[in-house]
Design an enzyme around this catalytic site. Sequence first.
Site, PDB file in Angstrom:
ATOM      1  N   CYS A  12       0.830  -1.200   0.000  1.00  7.97           N
ATOM      2  CA  CYS A  12       0.000   0.000   0.000  1.00  7.97           C
ATOM      3  C   CYS A  12       0.870   1.258   0.000  1.00  7.97           C
ATOM      4  CB  CYS A  12      -0.901   0.022   1.226  1.00  7.97           C
ATOM      5  SG  CYS A  12      -2.131  -1.272   1.260  1.00  7.97           S
ATOM      6  N   GLU A  17       0.782   3.832   1.957  1.00 14.10           N
ATOM      7  CA  GLU A  17       1.227   4.245   3.292  1.00 14.10           C
ATOM      8  C   GLU A  17       2.502   3.512   3.684  1.00 14.10           C
ATOM      9  OE1 GLU A  17      -1.701   3.240   2.307  1.00 14.10           O
ATOM     10  OE2 GLU A  17      -3.363   4.152   3.400  1.00 14.10           O
TER      11      GLU A  17
END
Length: 193
Positions: free
Chosen positions: A106, A108
């Site tokens: 992801c 993040e």
Amino acid sequence: LHYPLRRQRQMCIRDRAKSAVVARKWAWRTCSRWKDMTPEQESTLIEQAIDAKTLSYAPYSAFRVGAAALLEDGTIVQGANIENASYGMCVKQQLALPNYIGACICAERSAIVRIKQEPRWRHQKIVAMAVNSDTETAPCTPCGICRQVLREFCTPDMPVLFPTKHWQQDAHVLALTLEELLPYSFGPSVLGK
Ligand code: THU
């Protein structure tokens, strides 16, 4: 319409799957004041998260996500989601089936991993993060795995900002602290670290 802001934010998270309209109506707001971040830094952070989507490799989901992290020296580090051919695992991760481990990386986590591998950045406090996808209706809040990774390297009061698609016009973002994203969390302190 008269619920306090904290309650509004909680409602957004709970109801986002049910009703994008609720998310729009209750949670988007204009951010202004943060302890360690100027309004200019906030705007730049959000712009960088939006821009980071161009770094995304998402041929399977076609769901681009960009993230940006503000460090204490003012550096902003970008991250984007990087998928791979085992994309079925990502889909299951999105459906929150706990038996599957998401093989996609992801946005993040991309940002965090970059920070933690760079000697200039790895010991700095992460002051705030912003995350953005192409969705118009609901904020792209981090998956469970990312929340746990953030818990390892960020403080519970760190704001995570989610701009709307129309952020440039209306300056509306959803702002949640890490504590709000991952309450009653398991972290290093539980192991005495
Ligand atoms: N994704 C992120 O990058 N961040 C999130 O907060 C949620 C999901 C990615 C993973 C995958 O590449 C795609 O979005 C669809 O799940």
